[in-house]
Design an enzyme around this catalytic site. Structure first.
Site, PDB file in Angstrom:
ATOM      1  N   ASN A   1       0.974  -1.081   0.166  1.00  0.00           N
ATOM      2  CA  ASN A   1       0.131  -0.208   0.130  1.00  0.00           C
ATOM      3  C   ASN A   1       1.235   1.140   0.160  1.00  0.00           C
ATOM      4  O   ASN A   1       1.404   1.498   1.173  1.00  0.00           O
ATOM      5  CB  ASN A   1      -0.654  -0.177   1.074  1.00  0.00           C
ATOM      6  CG  ASN A   1      -1.453   1.217   1.633  1.00  0.00           C
ATOM      7  OD1 ASN A   1      -1.553   2.529   0.133  1.00  0.00           O
ATOM      8  ND2 ASN A   1      -2.586   0.954   2.369  1.00  0.00           N
ATOM      9  N   ARG A  14      -2.713  -2.380  -3.165  1.00  0.00           N
ATOM     10  CA  ARG A  14      -3.894  -1.406  -3.455  1.00  0.00           C
ATOM     11  C   ARG A  14      -3.386   0.010  -4.291  1.00  0.00           C
ATOM     12  O   ARG A  14      -2.587   0.595  -4.641  1.00  0.00           O
ATOM     13  CB  ARG A  14      -3.978  -0.942  -2.369  1.00  0.00           C
ATOM     14  CG  ARG A  14      -4.511   0.340  -1.521  1.00  0.00           C
ATOM     15  CD  ARG A  14      -5.041   0.350  -0.487  1.00  0.00           C
ATOM     16  NE  ARG A  14      -6.158   1.967   0.053  1.00  0.00           N
ATOM     17  CZ  ARG A  14      -6.380   3.041   0.558  1.00  0.00           C
ATOM     18  NH1 ARG A  14      -4.718   3.024   0.920  1.00  0.00           N
ATOM     19  NH2 ARG A  14      -7.251   3.911   0.529  1.00  0.00           N
ATOM     20  N   HIS A  21     -12.365   3.430   0.111  1.00  0.00           N
ATOM     21  CA  HIS A  21     -12.604   2.176   0.810  1.00  0.00           C
ATOM     22  C   HIS A  21     -13.209   0.562   0.251  1.00  0.00           C
ATOM     23  O   HIS A  21     -13.994   0.190   1.141  1.00  0.00           O
ATOM     24  CB  HIS A  21     -13.529   2.425   2.220  1.00  0.00           C
ATOM     25  CG  HIS A  21     -12.923   3.818   2.573  1.00  0.00           C
ATOM     26  ND1 HIS A  21     -13.128   4.874   3.234  1.00  0.00           N
ATOM     27  CD2 HIS A  21     -11.624   4.168   3.184  1.00  0.00           C
ATOM     28  CE1 HIS A  21     -12.427   5.490   4.426  1.00  0.00           C
ATOM     29  NE2 HIS A  21     -10.803   4.998   4.352  1.00  0.00           N
ATOM     30  N   ARG A  80     -11.012  15.654   7.050  1.00  0.00           N
ATOM     31  CA  ARG A  80     -11.233  16.033   5.950  1.00  0.00           C
ATOM     32  C   ARG A  80     -13.069  16.435   6.660  1.00  0.00           C
ATOM     33  O   ARG A  80     -13.738  15.702   7.526  1.00  0.00           O
ATOM     34  CB  ARG A  80     -11.846  14.891   4.971  1.00  0.00           C
ATOM     35  CG  ARG A  80     -10.318  14.615   4.014  1.00  0.00           C
ATOM     36  CD  ARG A  80     -11.080  13.291   3.032  1.00  0.00           C
ATOM     37  NE  ARG A  80     -10.225  12.368   3.306  1.00  0.00           N
ATOM     38  CZ  ARG A  80      -9.749  11.464   3.257  1.00  0.00           C
ATOM     39  NH1 ARG A  80     -10.502  10.879   2.833  1.00  0.00           N
ATOM     40  NH2 ARG A  80      -8.544  10.578   3.864  1.00  0.00           N
ATOM     41  N   GLU A  85      -7.851  -4.741   5.209  1.00  0.00           N
ATOM     42  CA  GLU A  85      -8.121  -4.445   3.625  1.00  0.00           C
ATOM     43  C   GLU A  85      -6.714  -5.815   2.935  1.00  0.00           C
ATOM     44  O   GLU A  85      -6.853  -5.863   2.254  1.00  0.00           O
ATOM     45  CB  GLU A  85      -7.900  -3.509   3.685  1.00  0.00           C
ATOM     46  CG  GLU A  85      -8.852  -2.723   4.211  1.00  0.00           C
ATOM     47  CD  GLU A  85      -8.463  -0.855   3.965  1.00  0.00           C
ATOM     48  OE1 GLU A  85      -8.541  -0.761   4.991  1.00  0.00           O
ATOM     49  OE2 GLU A  85      -9.511  -0.123   2.815  1.00  0.00           O
TER      50      GLU A  85
END
Ligand code: AMP
Length: 408
Positions: free
Chosen positions: A11, A93, A182, A243, A392
């Protein structure tokens, strides 16, 4: 084809690389780690070998290539050589797969060019993901490299959920639509939730709340994502660590015209200086809970804005799905912050939603039900509320392995 059973999952971020080496025979972690501050004078590599002591090395990593070589060195020191035939694939990823990539995909020059073509819609993420793929290919040119896309699970969303109500020609020309992110986590958690209920994913409707530093909700009907909270970029939707999530697009015009901020400054404001951080100066939920306990009004307000947004999404996704079998909380906040789970579901008994305080306070890294066994719902079907840890990396490894083994 390699007979190996291990998959290295990478990742790659703009200045970091996270990695895990997973054996697909039993899903066990062979090693994991993180290289940080790539390109800076003082970099850091933290490596955790199988069942062993964490090792930390402080040194400069001029680029991602140097970082991956150092990772290969650490793995070799544990007898996990990347040249070994045990390694079946490297799974990457990749944040944005646009409309083209709906499945895990074997990387070719053409695929890489297409991921590059998507940089304008994922300027923060795709360049780093591409670099990760390039350095891994250079290291093992003979090995299958598989790209697993954050957007893929959402590509099946109905058109009415994916479209913004703006001029279609303009939207199509600039590929403006709701992609969602996601996805690997939403897919993994929705399936794991079905397993927890003892049902086939095709039979259950789940609201997944992935609450980490970034956060997103999804409505999954019978294993298919029908709505998700992130949009063209990972800015839309829930309140996150830094965010803003949903804001009136007019805020952008106002800050530009009246506030005199440039587009880049507004981008920075909404992506990096907003959310929990913007509201109270902290983006870590642990700090916010601690400060709230002590009566800090800013932290309390940040918590309430965060939870209010979550409740709105639970209600909205209930309406989208029509019938909800389960709500699954996952990722750093979702798995650990019992007060967030309690507040987000409080007062929803009439919808069949409640959390049992004793079950909610149990700490565990296993998937578990936290809703009460009996609930007065006034006739609404009972919704199972659960904590379902996400994984993940394991999902990326599974998808990459399935692709190289079966071509599916
Ligand atoms: P993730 O992005 O999934 O790694 O989630 C990271 C976030 O999870 C952190 O920024 C924290 O806000 C939150 N978190 C981690 N552990 C806890 C905890 N024990 N209680 C509350 N929040 C936590």
């Amino acid at each position: 084809m390699s007979e190996g059973t291990r998959v290295l999952v990478l990742n790659a971020g703009s200045s970091s690389v996270k990695y895990q080496l997973i054996d697909m025979l039993d899903g066990s972690r062979q090693a994991s780690g993180l290289v940080e501050r790539i390109g800076e004078p003082a970099g850091r590599l933290v490596h955790t070998p199988p069942g062993g002591q964490r090792r930390e090395s402080l040194q400069a990593f001029p680029d991602h290539g140097a970082a991956l070589k150092a990772v290969a060195g650490e793995l070799a020191a544990d007898g996990l050589d990347l040249d070994s035939p045990e390694l079946a694939a490297i799974g990457h990823r990749v944040v944005h797969g646009g409309l083209r990539f709906t499945e895990p995909t074997l990387v070719t020059d053409e695929v890489l060019a297409e991921i590059r073509r998507l940089i304008p819609v994922a300027p923060l993420h795709n360049p780093a993901n591409i670099t990760g793929i390039e350095v891994a290919r250079a290291l093992r040119p003979d090995l299958p490299q598989v790209a697993v896309f954050d957007t893929a699970f959402h590509t099946g969303m109905p058109e009415h959920a994916a479209r913004y109500a703006i001029d279609r020609q303009v939207a199509d020309e600039h590929r403006v639509r709701r992609y969602g992110f996601h996805g690997t986590s939403h897919q993994y958690v929705s399936r794991a939730t079905a397993r927890l209920l003892g049902k086939d994913p095709a039979e259950v409707n789940v609201i997944v709340l992935h609450l980490g530093n970034g956060g997103s909700a999804s409505a999954v009907a019978g294993g298919r994502c029908v709505e998700t909270s992130m949009g063209l970029t990972p800015l839309e939707g829930l309140v996150m660590g830094t965010r803003s999530g949903d804001v009136d697009a007019g805020v952008v015009f106002h800050l530009h015209r009246v506030g005199g901020l440039s587009v880049d400054e507004i981008d920075d404001l909404l992506n990096r200086r907003s959310g929990l951080l913007g509201l109270c100066g902290d983006n870590d939920m642990r700090e916010i809970l601690r400060r709230s306990e002590e009566g800090d009004a800013d932290a309390r307000l940040a918590f309430e804005v965060y939870v209010h947004r979550l409740r709105k999404y639970i209600g909205a996704y209930y309406a989208v799905l029509g019938r909800v079998d389960a709500i699954a909380f996952t990722a750093g906040v979702g798995e650990n912050a019992a007060p967030v789970r309690a507040a987000a579901t409080a007062g929803l008994e009439a919808l069949g939603i409640a959390v049992d305080p004793a079950l909610n306070s149990i700490r565990s890294d296993r998937a578990r039900v936290i809703s009460p066994e009996f609930l007065r719902t006034g006739g609404a079907p009972r919704v199972t509320v659960a904590v379902v840890p996400t994984d993940e990396e394991l999902e990326i490894a599974r998808q990459a392995f399935a692709l190289v083994r079966t071509g599916a």
